[in-house]
Design an enzyme around this catalytic site. Structure first.
Site, PDB file in Angstrom:
ATOM      1  N   HIS A 100      60.501 -61.316  26.784  1.00  0.00           N
ATOM      2  CA  HIS A 100      61.486 -60.603  25.962  1.00  0.00           C
ATOM      3  C   HIS A 100      62.819 -61.323  26.002  1.00  0.00           C
ATOM      4  O   HIS A 100      63.267 -61.769  27.049  1.00  0.00           O
ATOM      5  CB  HIS A 100      61.661 -59.152  26.417  1.00  0.00           C
ATOM      6  CG  HIS A 100      61.895 -58.992  27.889  1.00  0.00           C
ATOM      7  ND1 HIS A 100      60.856 -59.023  28.805  1.00  0.00           N
ATOM      8  CD2 HIS A 100      63.017 -58.806  28.615  1.00  0.00           C
ATOM      9  CE1 HIS A 100      61.346 -58.864  30.026  1.00  0.00           C
ATOM     10  NE2 HIS A 100      62.665 -58.742  29.938  1.00  0.00           N
ATOM     11  N   HIS A 102      66.849 -60.959  25.564  1.00  0.00           N
ATOM     12  CA  HIS A 102      67.918 -59.955  25.599  1.00  0.00           C
ATOM     13  C   HIS A 102      69.030 -60.369  24.647  1.00  0.00           C
ATOM     14  O   HIS A 102      69.444 -61.529  24.653  1.00  0.00           O
ATOM     15  CB  HIS A 102      68.559 -59.894  26.994  1.00  0.00           C
ATOM     16  CG  HIS A 102      67.685 -59.370  28.089  1.00  0.00           C
ATOM     17  ND1 HIS A 102      67.800 -58.095  28.591  1.00  0.00           N
ATOM     18  CD2 HIS A 102      66.691 -59.953  28.807  1.00  0.00           C
ATOM     19  CE1 HIS A 102      66.931 -57.921  29.581  1.00  0.00           C
ATOM     20  NE2 HIS A 102      66.242 -59.031  29.736  1.00  0.00           N
TER      21      HIS A 102
HETATM   22  P1  5GP Z   1      64.026 -58.101  32.631  1.00  0.00           P
HETATM   23  O1  5GP Z   1      64.744 -57.830  33.904  1.00  0.00           O
HETATM   24  O2  5GP Z   1      62.513 -58.053  32.801  1.00  0.00           O
HETATM   25  O3  5GP Z   1      64.482 -59.338  31.925  1.00  0.00           O
HETATM   26  O4  5GP Z   1      64.424 -56.913  31.653  1.00  0.00           O
HETATM   27  C1  5GP Z   1      63.659 -55.770  31.442  1.00  0.00           C
HETATM   28  C2  5GP Z   1      64.507 -54.822  30.645  1.00  0.00           C
HETATM   29  O5  5GP Z   1      63.673 -53.797  30.142  1.00  0.00           O
HETATM   30  C3  5GP Z   1      65.605 -54.125  31.473  1.00  0.00           C
HETATM   31  O6  5GP Z   1      66.873 -54.436  30.896  1.00  0.00           O
HETATM   32  C4  5GP Z   1      65.255 -52.649  31.385  1.00  0.00           C
HETATM   33  O7  5GP Z   1      66.392 -51.838  31.252  1.00  0.00           O
HETATM   34  C5  5GP Z   1      64.366 -52.579  30.147  1.00  0.00           C
HETATM   35  N1  5GP Z   1      63.356 -51.549  30.199  1.00  0.00           N
HETATM   36  C6  5GP Z   1      62.489 -51.302  31.216  1.00  0.00           C
HETATM   37  N2  5GP Z   1      61.668 -50.276  30.892  1.00  0.00           N
HETATM   38  C7  5GP Z   1      62.018 -49.883  29.641  1.00  0.00           C
HETATM   39  C8  5GP Z   1      61.534 -48.867  28.768  1.00  0.00           C
HETATM   40  O8  5GP Z   1      60.597 -48.116  29.061  1.00  0.00           O
HETATM   41  N3  5GP Z   1      62.133 -48.748  27.551  1.00  0.00           N
HETATM   42  C9  5GP Z   1      63.160 -49.563  27.172  1.00  0.00           C
HETATM   43  N4  5GP Z   1      63.676 -49.368  25.955  1.00  0.00           N
HETATM   44  N5  5GP Z   1      63.642 -50.533  27.972  1.00  0.00           N
HETATM   45  C10 5GP Z   1      63.090 -50.694  29.201  1.00  0.00           C
END
Ligand code: 5GP
Ligand code: ZN
Length: 142
Positions: A100, A102
């Protein structure tokens, strides 16, 4: 779809999300724990863990969607800038193992830091070491 992947469940509609863009390949939605207003995640619909695992055509579509959405997100929240980034792998802080991007809208004096603040202990690499790394990266693509 990976059954226990939270983002696959969002794409499938099993978990609700605030969806801001969708096509056959790509899905984008608001982050549930935003770092700033408008914090958006852009993902391929298919389950790929990291950029490294993502087919080139799909990665291209994700980037193209990021390119479309960055100005829309910034305009929607009246942000003069944004940080656009992937945590690519667990050691880099990736918590959800479905690739993903951001989009984090940024504001003057928001207390955030630039990408150079990611690492506090910078390596002091010699010219020879930099030359070797250059050669190795080129060789890895052959
Ligand atoms: P990472 O740390 O893996 O780059 O980012 C994962 C992101 O996913 C985090 O910013 C977190 O807030 C978001 N996230 C985790 N679970 C959910 C969810 O169930 N729904 C949404 N909309 N965002 C999520
Ligand atoms: Zn997934």
């Amino acid at each position: 779809m990976s059954e226990d992947c939270i983002f696959c469940q969002i794409v499938a509609g099993d978990i609700p999300s605030r969806t801001v863009y969708e096509d056959d390949t790509v899905f984008a939605f608001l982050d549930a724990n935003p770092l700033s207003p408008g914090h958006t995640l852009v993902i391929p619909k298919a389950h790929h863990e990291r950029l490294n695992d993502t087919p080139a055509d799909v990665a291209g579509e994700v980037l193209s969607t990021l390119h479309e959405l960055v100005p829309a997100v910034e305009a929607a929240v009246d942000a003069p800038a944004s940080t656009v980034a992937f945590n690519n792998g667990e050691a880099a802080g990736q918590e959800v193992p479905h690739v993903h991007g951001h989009i984090v809208p940024r504001f003057e004096d928001d207390g955030g830091r630039p990408i150079h603040a990611l690492v506090t202990d910078r390596p002091d690499l010699s010219d020879d070491e930099l030359d070797d790394i250059e050669d190795d990266i080129v060789a890895e693509q052959a």
